[in-house]
Design a protein around this motif. Structure first.
Motif, PDB file in Angstrom:
ATOM      1  N   LEU B 123       0.587  -0.893  -0.224  1.00  0.00           N
ATOM      2  CA  LEU B 123       0.562  -0.180  -0.322  1.00  0.00           C
ATOM      3  C   LEU B 123       0.574   1.119   0.043  1.00  0.00           C
ATOM      4  O   LEU B 123       1.163   1.999  -0.799  1.00  0.00           O
ATOM      5  CB  LEU B 123      -0.911   0.094   1.039  1.00  0.00           C
ATOM      6  CG  LEU B 123      -2.024  -0.836   0.931  1.00  0.00           C
ATOM      7  CD1 LEU B 123      -2.893  -0.462   2.283  1.00  0.00           C
ATOM      8  CD2 LEU B 123      -3.030  -0.109  -0.094  1.00  0.00           C
ATOM      9  N   ASN B 124       1.765   1.524   1.312  1.00  0.00           N
ATOM     10  CA  ASN B 124       3.035   2.610   1.629  1.00  0.00           C
ATOM     11  C   ASN B 124       3.172   2.611  -0.201  1.00  0.00           C
ATOM     12  O   ASN B 124       3.436   3.989  -0.500  1.00  0.00           O
ATOM     13  CB  ASN B 124       3.802   2.560   1.911  1.00  0.00           C
ATOM     14  CG  ASN B 124       3.614   2.831   3.059  1.00  0.00           C
ATOM     15  OD1 ASN B 124       3.152   3.778   3.028  1.00  0.00           O
ATOM     16  ND2 ASN B 124       3.432   2.014   4.289  1.00  0.00           N
ATOM     17  N   ARG B 125       4.175   1.300  -1.200  1.00  0.00           N
ATOM     18  CA  ARG B 125       4.273   1.753  -1.888  1.00  0.00           C
ATOM     19  C   ARG B 125       3.678   2.628  -3.311  1.00  0.00           C
ATOM     20  O   ARG B 125       4.327   3.259  -3.817  1.00  0.00           O
ATOM     21  CB  ARG B 125       4.823   0.432  -2.899  1.00  0.00           C
ATOM     22  CG  ARG B 125       5.467  -0.138  -4.356  1.00  0.00           C
ATOM     23  CD  ARG B 125       6.129  -0.932  -4.702  1.00  0.00           C
ATOM     24  NE  ARG B 125       4.959  -1.618  -5.526  1.00  0.00           N
ATOM     25  CZ  ARG B 125       4.277  -2.269  -5.884  1.00  0.00           C
ATOM     26  NH1 ARG B 125       4.693  -1.319  -6.348  1.00  0.00           N
ATOM     27  NH2 ARG B 125       2.897  -2.790  -6.242  1.00  0.00           N
ATOM     28  N   ILE B 126       2.230   2.115  -3.085  1.00  0.00           N
ATOM     29  CA  ILE B 126       1.426   3.021  -4.260  1.00  0.00           C
ATOM     30  C   ILE B 126       0.977   4.056  -3.798  1.00  0.00           C
ATOM     31  O   ILE B 126       0.720   4.338  -5.024  1.00  0.00           O
ATOM     32  CB  ILE B 126      -0.013   1.433  -4.115  1.00  0.00           C
ATOM     33  CG1 ILE B 126       0.615   0.358  -4.260  1.00  0.00           C
ATOM     34  CG2 ILE B 126      -1.145   2.403  -4.713  1.00  0.00           C
ATOM     35  CD1 ILE B 126      -0.836  -0.418  -4.699  1.00  0.00           C
ATOM     36  N   ILE B 127       0.881   4.147  -2.834  1.00  0.00           N
ATOM     37  CA  ILE B 127       0.901   5.447  -2.193  1.00  0.00           C
ATOM     38  C   ILE B 127       1.759   6.837  -3.123  1.00  0.00           C
ATOM     39  O   ILE B 127       1.993   7.568  -3.216  1.00  0.00           O
ATOM     40  CB  ILE B 127       0.560   5.179  -0.871  1.00  0.00           C
ATOM     41  CG1 ILE B 127      -0.662   5.206  -1.139  1.00  0.00           C
ATOM     42  CG2 ILE B 127       0.213   7.246  -0.048  1.00  0.00           C
ATOM     43  CD1 ILE B 127      -1.870   5.008  -1.288  1.00  0.00           C
ATOM     44  N   MET B 128       3.692   6.518  -2.336  1.00  0.00           N
ATOM     45  CA  MET B 128       4.595   6.854  -2.769  1.00  0.00           C
ATOM     46  C   MET B 128       4.150   7.216  -4.777  1.00  0.00           C
ATOM     47  O   MET B 128       4.932   7.670  -4.487  1.00  0.00           O
ATOM     48  CB  MET B 128       5.385   5.863  -2.413  1.00  0.00           C
ATOM     49  CG  MET B 128       5.314   6.304  -0.524  1.00  0.00           C
ATOM     50  SD  MET B 128       5.466   7.904  -0.240  1.00  0.00           S
ATOM     51  CE  MET B 128       4.433   7.366   1.709  1.00  0.00           C
ATOM     52  N   ASN B 129       3.948   6.383  -5.457  1.00  0.00           N
ATOM     53  CA  ASN B 129       4.391   6.485  -6.826  1.00  0.00           C
ATOM     54  C   ASN B 129       3.912   7.685  -7.231  1.00  0.00           C
ATOM     55  O   ASN B 129       2.701   7.734  -7.208  1.00  0.00           O
ATOM     56  CB  ASN B 129       3.782   5.345  -7.453  1.00  0.00           C
ATOM     57  CG  ASN B 129       4.297   4.290  -7.865  1.00  0.00           C
ATOM     58  OD1 ASN B 129       6.133   4.093  -7.861  1.00  0.00           O
ATOM     59  ND2 ASN B 129       3.916   3.089  -8.080  1.00  0.00           N
TER      60      ASN B 129
END
Lengths: 545, 129
Positions: B123-129
């Motif tokens: 989830l973090n990776r997706i939000i940071m994209n």
């Protein structure tokens, strides 16, 4: 009449005329061989011209081959040794040019002097009258008239007589050649019929659009007599081809004839005399004339019904197993999706439990975990049920009274019906019986009725109509409501799928119709749906006796 | 770029949506989610936001198997809209059907297929994209 003396008006002497007449008669009546004809001709020439010798030479590969020589002295037929054309270029060229060689002084004559050393002197020949014999415009041989009397002078009537003889000889040779060709034809047709009579394949030959030959096997294959096949017109043939195949066959034939193809194949159904279709495979061989029209069209036809039936059986089996495989794959995906959606929730909830030390929060997640677990257990239970439906479809069927069965179900769901103000009308004859697996019928009817209640319209009270009809061995049962309806354009292929719901109704687990369809199919029936959004839905299923 | 991203979750699985909400609460930039139980409801809101010139969501998590308007039908509908290509859609599903997973690449607006279960790290990776 004396030799050499001719009337001024007549080219032939009386004697010549008589001899020619006799020879004509002989040649017309002639059923004998060319050898006997040559005997007769050489004798006639020797007699008619009052000469010593007459012979016929045939040209074979630049050689002159003596086929017959008549000698007056010995009154016998013999042969001379071959002469090589290359040794006699002038003589040979004259023959080729169609010149009649008339030589009174053979040793000095331009055309004959080449023969001097090896032929004329040894044989004592002084006079020669040689006429070329042509067949179809080609030099075929030479008729030689020879004399041993240096005073001899050839006169016009001699030439006329000999020319006539040469003409008769040409005709005889031509006829003989034709006979040989005909004999060969008869022989080759005899061979062909030997093949075709003993073959299972049917043979048909068309010449100029008319059937000129059919093999017994062909008429046998069609069930018609040979006469009936000969009488068939092209339109009769096309009318006997299966309607689904006839255009294809027509296209193949006319395309290939148009392209001047020598060989092509076609496969189609053909109606035999009894009116039954059989599959035949035709191999056509076509000979064209210089204008591209077909002269001879030979068809070899084979009955391939057995092969074709087996092929179609394999195709059918292949389609069935392909469909089964696709359904199985679909089923596997749905099952795995439904199991995974629960297990993935469970693993995410466990992550949450691990991420907190707050006991209240943990308790909240734990309740969620229990809920997810129940859903997983339910999914596996339904999966089990689905497999059981497939397995138990051979279970014993029982004759049930449909009206009584529906009344039993209505008693069971009486509370929901009452509380939702639902009217259920059923119009079923008292003696309407149906042979089914009892639990399946109960499940089917229960699902369809509760489905109608679940998706009722909030704008009107629900009315459900249940009807049943029997026609021959087909039962049709209909459950119709005035509820929300389903948008069939969007959902046609999803209605009976597993876990597909359409109304965003929180109660909808999307399994009911999937199970219903499975139950009906397990009983050998099928189900269909008609629906209009905001008007209502009708489910109709058919079972067979 | 603003710190807080607006996120839509379109999924009929109440448990999954609940868990996702909890996970977002634990993230540093905790973001309130707007959730929809089917594609139809989400589509209506998107159309309304667009017509009122309001900000469209930065990220959409989209399930495939849903009532009313499923994931594919939703994607087909938004492709027809003027903002159809500019949404960042993440298709989330527990399917293992490869034809479904590959089908995702046919839609320009879809960034990625994300297989359930989804971890906090993902989830973090997706939000940071």
């Amino acid at each position: 009449m004396e030799n050499g003396r001719i009337s001024k008006n007549l080219l032939y002497s009386d004697k010549h005329f008589e001899l020619l007449l006799e020879l004509y008669r002989f040649s017309l009546a002639n059923h004998t061989t060319i050898e006997i004809a040559l005997d007769k001709i050489t004798e006639t020439v020797v007699e008619g011209l009052h000469i010593e010798r007459c012979s016929f030479w045939k040209i074979e590969n630049d050689r002159l081959v003596c086929l017959n020589l008549f000698e007056k002295n010995t009154n016998s037929h013999t042969k001379e040794a071959d002469l090589i054309a290359a040794d006699l270029p002038i003589y040979f060229k004259a023959l080729k040019d169609g010149i009649a060689i008339v030589a009174d002084d053979v040793l000095n004559n331009t055309y004959t002097k080449e023969l001097k050393e090896n032929y004329l002197i040894p044989l004592g020949i002084t006079d020669m009258l040689d006429l070329p014999i042509r067949i179809d415009g080609k030099l075929y041989g030479v008729l030689c008239c020879e004399h041993r009397d240096s005073d001899r002078v050839w006169i016009d009537s001699d030439l006329a007589f000999t020319r006539s003889i040469a003409d008769i000889l040409s005709i005889l040779f031509e006829q003989n050649n034709k006979k040989l060709v005909e004999k060969e034809l008869v022989e080759s047709e005899r061979k062909l019929s030997l093949i075709t009579n003993n073959s299972k394949d049917g043979f048909v030959v068309f010449e100029n659009k008319v059937i000129t030959y059919i093999s017994p096997s062909y008429s046998k294959m069609l069930g018609y007599s040979e006469e009936e096949v000969y009488k068939m017109k092209l339109e009769d043939v096309f009318n006997s081809i299966h309607p689904e195949d006839v255009e294809k066959v027509r296209t193949i034939i006319y395309d290939n004839l148009g392209k001047r193809e020598k060989n092509f194949k076609s496969e189609f159904r053909f109606k035999n005399k009894e009116g039954n279709y059989f599959w035949r495979e035709d191999t056509a061989s076509v000979l064209y004339d210089e204008n591209g029209n077909y002269e001879k069209y030979i068809i070899i036809s084979r009955d391939v019904t057995a092969i074709k039936t087996a092929e179609m059986e394999i195709d059918k089996m292949y389609t069935i197993s392909k469909n089964l495989n696709e359904r199985l794959l679909d089923f596997t995906y749905i099952i795995s999706h439904n199991i995974r959606s629960n297990t993935s929730n469970i693993s995410m909830i466990i992550d949450l439990i691990e991420s907190t030390s707050d006991n209240d929060e943990k308790e909240e997640y734990f309740q969620l975990l229990k809920e997810s677990n129940k859903k997983l257990v339910d999914t596996i239970y339904y999966l089990n049920e689905t497999v059981n439906i497939q397995l138990s479809s051979k279970e014993n069927r029982v004759k049930l009274n449909l009206k009584e069965e529906i009344e039993k179900i209505l008693v069971a769901i009486n509370a929901i019906v009452k509380s939702n103000n639902v009217t259920i009308n059923y119009h079923i004859p008292d003696d309407f019986t149906i042979k089914v697996i009892p639990s399946y019928l109960e499940s089917i009817m229960l699902n369809l009725i509760t489905n109608a209640i679940k998706y009722r319209s909030k704008e009107r009270d629900l009315i459900v109509e249940i009807t049943a009809k029997k026609k021959e061995n087909k039962y049709t049962i209909s459950v119709k409501d005035n509820g929300l309806g389903i948008d069939l354009v969007k959902n046609k292929d999803k209605i009976f799928g597993m876990y597909k719901t359409f109304h965003g109704n929180p109660d909808a687990v999307g399994l009911g119709l999937f199970m219903t369809k499975n139950h009906i199919e397990a009983l050998g029936g099928n189900i269909g749906v008609e629906s209009k959004v905001n008007i209502g839905t009708e489910f109709k299923f058919r079972l067979y006796e | 770029m603003s710190d807080k991203k607006s996120i839509f979750v379109i999924d009929d699985d109440a448990i999954f949506v609940f868990v996702l909400k909890k996970l977002f609460l634990k993230m540093e930039n905790n973001t309130p989610l707007e959730t929809f139980s089917n594609g139809y409801l989400a589509l209506e809101v998107l159309k309304e936001k667009f017509s009122k010139n309001e900000k469209l969501p930065d990220i959409i998590f989209l399930d495939i198997n849903m009532p009313m308007l499923d994931g594919w039908q939703f994607l087909d509908e938004i492709e027809l809209l003027p903002f159809g290509d500019s949404l960042n859609v993440y298709v989330t599903s527990s399917t293992i059907d490869t034809t479904e997973i590959e089908k995702v690449s046919l839609y320009k607006t879809v960034r990625e297929f994300v297989s359930k279960p989804i971890s906090l790290a993902e989830l973090n990776r997706i939000i940071m994209n």
